[in-house]
Design an enzyme around this catalytic site. Sequence first.
Site, PDB file in Angstrom:
ATOM      1  CG  HIS A 143       3.457   0.213   3.557  1.00 37.48           C
ATOM      2  ND1 HIS A 143       2.958   1.249   3.293  1.00 37.48           N
ATOM      3  CD2 HIS A 143       2.499  -0.903   3.155  1.00 37.48           C
ATOM      4  CE1 HIS A 143       1.483   0.928   3.081  1.00 37.48           C
ATOM      5  NE2 HIS A 143       1.425  -0.307   2.762  1.00 37.48           N
ATOM      6  CD  GLU A 178       0.621  -2.138  -1.042  1.00 32.24           C
ATOM      7  OE1 GLU A 178      -0.562  -2.393  -0.647  1.00 32.24           O
ATOM      8  OE2 GLU A 178       1.490  -1.635  -0.304  1.00 32.24           O
TER       9      GLU A 178
END
Lengths: 217, 217, 217, 217
Positions: free
Chosen positions: A86, A134
């Site tokens: 992430h 993202e």
Amino acid sequence: MNFKTYLESTGQKAVELAKAAEKAAQETGASIVVAPQFADIARVAEAVEIPVFSQHLDPIKPGNCTGHVLAESIKEAGAVGTLINHSERQLKLSEIEAIISLCREKGLVSCVCANNPAVSASIAAMHPDIVSFEPPELIGTGIAVSKAQPQIVTNTVNLVRQVNPNITILCGAGISQAEDVATALKLGTSGVLVASGIVKAKDPYMILRAFADATRQ
Amino acid sequence: MNFKTYLESTGQKAVELAKAAEKAAQETGASIVVAPQFADIARVAEAVEIPVFSQHLDPIKPGNCTGHVLAESIKEAGAVGTLINHSERQLKLSEIEAIISLCREKGLVSCVCANNPAVSASIAAMHPDIVSFEPPELIGTGIAVSKAQPQIVTNTVNLVRQVNPNITILCGAGISQAEDVATALKLGTSGVLVASGIVKAKDPYMILRAFADATRQ
Amino acid sequence: MNFKTYLESTGQKAVELAKAAEKAAQETGASIVVAPQFADIARVAEAVEIPVFSQHLDPIKPGNCTGHVLAESIKEAGAVGTLINHSERQLKLSEIEAIISLCREKGLVSCVCANNPAVSASIAAMHPDIVSFEPPELIGTGIAVSKAQPQIVTNTVNLVRQVNPNITILCGAGISQAEDVATALKLGTSGVLVASGIVKAKDPYMILRAFADATRQ
Amino acid sequence: MNFKTYLESTGQKAVELAKAAEKAAQETGASIVVAPQFADIARVAEAVEIPVFSQHLDPIKPGNCTGHVLAESIKEAGAVGTLINHSERQLKLSEIEAIISLCREKGLVSCVCANNPAVSASIAAMHPDIVSFEPPELIGTGIAVSKAQPQIVTNTVNLVRQVNPNITILCGAGISQAEDVATALKLGTSGVLVASGIVKAKDPYMILRAFADATRQ
């Protein structure tokens, strides 16, 4: 749905949020996965039947790894997969590859995050189960990647498909409206990664339900 | 007692090990702290009344910190303190100081690990609750620091005391015999940090009981 | 004087900047040290007689350390010391201690940077030659630490002196006026760490000269 | 040819080694690139006409990056390319991608190192100029990857070609005989990455000459 480290998704509140997600999933038939903090995996996994992911996993074997996250540990706690790399927990390339292999070996679903189209393709070449794109600059802004940068999403989908035709592609960052979800699916992704848009909402269930409905159209 | 990431101290086995530690503590009056993996903190803390520590904590505030360990999260799970900067999970100096401050603010006990005498003094100058000295080359060897390097332990105690007269000092690495524990206390420490010597033992309770007895002499 | 990675202090411009510093040092008798980028150490050290520092050093021995900075390498290039743990290049605690020892062994001056008073004391306990206190939030702002936070500088000096009475103490961050230098010395430091205030100035020599004069008052 | 941080390839000895490489290159027509330490780039680049690479580059822009390696700095010192992600200096995935883009923008040749076939493919998907496959367990052993693991080299070449048909592929680790070089080329690579096999040799020129001859067959 990434619980991150918000107080609104910690401890008992993580359980409640997961139950809201489960309710929205059951009512709509949509597939919703929750990723609570490490210390909450066990109680969330006991409380709900929807899949629970870890937010991170370390590329380690059992033994001398104080303070690290062991695949066997999150699995016994009830996790069936994990987020990897992430943007808030980035890893070395060789570590990402080792964790993908470890997930394959241990039967965990691997969902690797990417910050741009080239990195998405790079991840797809290592054949995890899921790649999630993202752009970090949009995370937590409420400005949806699918709305603000549709061409980058399309571009990512194309680059990823060239390298790996079968991988599941998600996108995320700034997703806060049901239409953002619908747009993301139209652009060729299979779903979205969400966090603050739901965790910080007054009524997370309502948002989740609307998002889930949007995936069913 | 650091559970590290051994399979023998993961999940249900972490609970059993913690219960063995509790039994030894209750029978002898010795103070035993257990540090299981993140995902096991909650169930261990529910199962025993002895103090439970985390193996690590991140210097973060609630929010956008996917995959990190939040003070509020481990606290709600039942931890009352944390290991910091274990040789297997080393941190930047400014992070260590930030975590010590965070522990003070959140009412968590801070136990910071050091790999040599100079680093021990450096840690003591930041006033955590506990400094634990462990030469990495002896960790997991069964060659006890208190037996093999008594002068380094004494030297560490002296350097630390010059900087901080009141801090609790532990030592660890290779502790595998009850006499190693007794020796560590004679050298001026207040206790020991143990892991494989107990976790990998056939009968952890027996070893723990012997270690606990050694602290009472 | 830290050259950082500004274009105004890279390559040939690093040499010119170092010569300006040398001129100011010679005219005033002030002690000025320059810390150019790794690739510029050799040509700067050839061009000037004032001391040249590296901006970083790795805690390594000669051998298999591709891409790292070896003590012997910067020394042969002409460096006589090094910055360590600058807020833009922070290190693990055990690494800082290893680098301080390495500097002692190789005859290099060690200047370790700290981001707050507690970290300054922690560094002083490891006995480097110099500790340099710089609050990161003021770096590059033009708001001088000695002017904006005099009490924190005094506090740092006191904490450091308790642990290590003889260490040289510098402070930095936002130093852009000659009076900031004078104030820093009055607060008990022995000098200042400067970067953008000089590197980005239209006439670095003029500023350096004024700063050097301020240290002579 | 990676100079790593051996004393035999530091400072003045780096210049001599680079001259030996230049001689072998000129005599045979083989293409030899040298990668000295940061502080040696300038003097090596002045002394020889063969290409000089950096051993590492940071994904930074000019400015506040004390202790980091700036593209403009190594370029002005004379480097025309850089190693990236060597197994001894591994980077986060997003950093690798950022450095590849930076090299493209600054006109530097990007040579990214990989530790296994899957990582090699992942790197190829980001389109650097060169991918170099080196199994870390063979580095410095004298057991050549091309001899000990020919199938893994072939496998890597195939995986990389599927993702990126035009990228230059090197392999390395344990290359110490001229026949290891010839074998590497037969397996589909365009060259080899070497270090200790030459740096630590009694007569580096002789080995380089033999290696260069092997590429011409």
